[in-house]
Scaffold this motif. Sequence first.
Motif, short mmCIF file in Angstrom:
data_model
loop_
_atom_site.label_atom_id
_atom_site.label_comp_id
_atom_site.label_asym_id
_atom_site.label_seq_id
_atom_site.Cartn_x
_atom_site.Cartn_y
_atom_site.Cartn_z
N VAL A 7 -43.39 -9.52 14.86
CA VAL A 7 -42.04 -9.32 15.38
C VAL A 7 -42.10 -8.13 16.34
CG1 VAL A 7 -39.66 -8.73 14.75
CG2 VAL A 7 -41.02 -10.22 13.24
N TRP A 22 -44.22 -9.78 9.74
CA TRP A 22 -43.08 -10.62 9.38
C TRP A 22 -42.40 -10.07 8.12
CZ3 TRP A 22 -42.69 -13.27 4.79
CH2 TRP A 22 -43.87 -13.43 4.05
N GLY A 25 -40.11 -7.46 9.24
CA GLY A 25 -38.97 -8.11 9.88
C GLY A 25 -37.97 -8.62 8.86
N VAL A 26 -38.46 -9.21 7.77
CA VAL A 26 -37.57 -9.67 6.70
C VAL A 26 -36.84 -8.48 6.08
CG1 VAL A 26 -37.52 -10.71 4.39
CG2 VAL A 26 -38.85 -11.79 6.21
N TYR A 28 -36.10 -5.60 7.51
CA TYR A 28 -35.09 -5.16 8.47
C TYR A 28 -33.84 -6.04 8.36
CZ TYR A 28 -38.85 -2.54 10.86
OH TYR A 28 -39.87 -1.68 11.17
N LYS A 29 -34.06 -7.35 8.24
CA LYS A 29 -32.93 -8.29 8.18
C LYS A 29 -32.13 -8.13 6.90
CE LYS A 29 -30.79 -12.22 9.41
NZ LYS A 29 -31.01 -13.23 10.39
N ILE A 34 -31.02 -4.41 11.65
CA ILE A 34 -31.13 -4.97 12.99
C ILE A 34 -29.82 -4.77 13.74
CG2 ILE A 34 -31.54 -7.06 14.33
CD1 ILE A 34 -33.32 -8.05 12.02
N SER A 37 -30.57 -8.62 18.44
CA SER A 37 -31.84 -9.35 18.50
C SER A 37 -31.84 -10.33 19.66
CB SER A 37 -32.08 -10.09 17.19
OG SER A 37 -31.07 -11.06 16.98
N GLU A 41 -35.85 -17.69 16.36
CA GLU A 41 -35.91 -17.24 14.98
C GLU A 41 -36.99 -18.00 14.22
OE1 GLU A 41 -32.27 -16.81 12.86
OE2 GLU A 41 -31.41 -15.55 14.42
N VAL A 60 -35.66 -14.63 10.86
CA VAL A 60 -35.82 -13.37 11.58
C VAL A 60 -36.14 -13.70 13.04
CG1 VAL A 60 -37.16 -11.24 11.77
CG2 VAL A 60 -36.66 -12.20 9.52
N VAL A 64 -36.42 -7.75 17.72
CA VAL A 64 -35.32 -7.08 17.02
C VAL A 64 -35.21 -5.62 17.43
CG1 VAL A 64 -35.40 -8.61 15.02
CG2 VAL A 64 -36.74 -6.53 14.98
#
Length: 187
Positions: A7, A22, A25-26, A28-29, A34, A37, A41, A60, A64
């Motif tokens: 990401v 990743w 990234g998960v 962060y989500k 975030i 973005s 996705e 995600v 981002v």
Amino acid sequence: MNKYPLVLTLDSSGQPHRWSTWEEGVCYKVKDLIAWSLGDEQIYYGGNNRDTGEQSSVSVPSIVAIRNLSKHKQRSAVLTNRNLFGRDRHICAYCGEFHPDNKATRDHIVPVSKGGQNTWMNCVTACKSCNNRKDNKSLKEAGMELLYAPYVPDRAEALILSNRSVLADQMDFLAAHLPKHSRARPQ
């Protein structure tokens, strides 16, 4: 090799920051970090709910911007042969020929033995033949000239050079941040 792409993480002003896994990234989500973005996705699947049997999933985006991410110092790419050859597009600075990794070498414009440093501004890609011909001499002593000037890659170019699997939307974003002189610009 990880099957999921990296990401592209930006600061909240939209400046490239770094590559994140990743899993990051998960996080962060789900932690609502975030700010905004871009890009396609990717859906990441987790475990199954004990009560319903339903599998969890989180989508995600590939790019981002993280809230409250401190402004980073502009860092260039680490000087490795892979990054150097990438900056120079595998073109010998002396003969102008393309050479794959196994035929390319790092040449110090001012030889290390004569006080030259191992820096972006003193290193270029050279084929083995030209590097041997130049040997431990200055350009003038060897009667050779550079066909292109070395430069220090900026942050966006450093990110491109450091990831072998840049997604198309990530490349478009990073390419828009490249300086005009960058050889990493798509042709």
